[in-house]
Scaffold this motif. Sequence first.
Motif, short mmCIF file in Angstrom:
data_model
loop_
_atom_site.label_atom_id
_atom_site.label_comp_id
_atom_site.label_asym_id
_atom_site.label_seq_id
_atom_site.Cartn_x
_atom_site.Cartn_y
_atom_site.Cartn_z
N TYR B 32 0.83 -1.27 0.01
CA TYR B 32 0.04 0.10 0.09
C TYR B 32 0.78 1.41 0.16
CZ TYR B 32 -4.14 -2.58 0.06
OH TYR B 32 -5.38 -3.33 -0.25
N LEU B 35 1.59 1.74 -3.51
CA LEU B 35 0.42 1.83 -4.11
C LEU B 35 0.02 3.72 -4.00
CD1 LEU B 35 -1.39 0.30 -5.74
CD2 LEU B 35 -3.08 0.46 -3.77
N SER B 36 0.60 4.25 -2.79
CA SER B 36 0.18 5.38 -2.60
C SER B 36 1.11 6.33 -2.67
CB SER B 36 -0.42 5.56 -0.79
OG SER B 36 0.59 5.36 -0.20
N TYR B 65 3.33 -1.80 -9.17
CA TYR B 65 2.14 -2.32 -8.58
C TYR B 65 2.11 -3.73 -8.96
CZ TYR B 65 -2.77 -2.51 -8.20
OH TYR B 65 -4.03 -2.74 -7.74
#
Lengths: 260, 126
Positions: B32, B35-36, B65
């Motif tokens: 994550y 991802l961010s 990703y």
Amino acid sequence: MKISDKLLQVKEVHKTYGKEQNETVALKGITFDVLPGEFLGIMGASGSGKTTLLNCIATMLKPTSGQILLSGKNISSFKGSQLAKYRGSKIGYLFQEFELLDNLTARENIVLPLSIHGENPKKQELQLQQLAKQFDIEDILNKFPSQISGGQKQRVAAARALISNPSIVLADEPTGALDTKNAKSLMQKLSSINQTDGATILMVTHDANAASFCSRILFIQDGVIFHELRKKVPGETQNFFYERILTVMAQLGGGSSNVL
Amino acid sequence: MFFDFIKRNSHKTRKENGVYFASLIISIIAFYVILSLGEQDVMLYLKTVESDAVARLLLMIPMLYAVSLFFVFFLVYFANKYQLQLRSHEFGLYLMMGMKRSKLFTMIMGETLWNGLVALIIGYLH
């Protein structure tokens, strides 16, 4: 004698492991019957196929050919829920290494076969107490397997095998992991349950001491039945039967012709 | 009894396999974070300074990703496979005592769902 009188019929059972070049023949056509209330022992050297035979009866293995009938029904044809029912209510299995579940107490381990079948364990409380008394495990019912001794574990396992009132109890070297004292006490308890409650027991062992508690013994060598001994009832003492077992065991290896 | 059994089994699984669960959590956190990456303050600041380089870096994010998804997938897959293999003996015992295959499946699913619920609660509280 009628066919229906026989509890278990093993007919010409063959079992082969592996394929083609790697073929190992474990059973070469074994035929015998078990009558209700019998305490039958199966003896033989390691590799003689005795555990294979027991696992075939327990439906852990499928025989390559031949039939095994329990109360006249062919057990190798069972599938799905029928098979689950057979395993759960017709047979009780006693393992060499106890196979109790570590995160359940002795009491929960004993009633596990019932709770797997969705039966209310409270209903069986009376039977549980009775079995606990017979196996002398009343005061350890609330302990976990890691807190009790090997002998007690096997007695708990024996109570678990008997809780569902199976037609036949299959025991695979139940005394194999026990010391002589515990082995003797377990065998005495199994034998008393066999005599008082009429439970049918089929036991595989290579311990002549444990086998001397049986009422009949089959000797298996190289996948075939080699000899059969029957305890003379009444009259024959266990000691004398033990001596007779030892004599046959001496012959198992080929007798004096094989002595170097 | 059946639900109690599921609860206790999954508790045991969590206790005995802490390392696997920890590595799962770390990998999911890392996933994550990647991802961010585009929305983080540092990146937003860098974008104003070095917009060209950052734009090129952000172009690579879908690839990152995909790669990290690949790793997480296999980590989860093998962690579960290892779990089942470790307990195959126990499952065999249930079958031997007359448990139906469908019930065994329900039991394993129940344990996994229970573990997932616990993980969700932990995640939500943090």
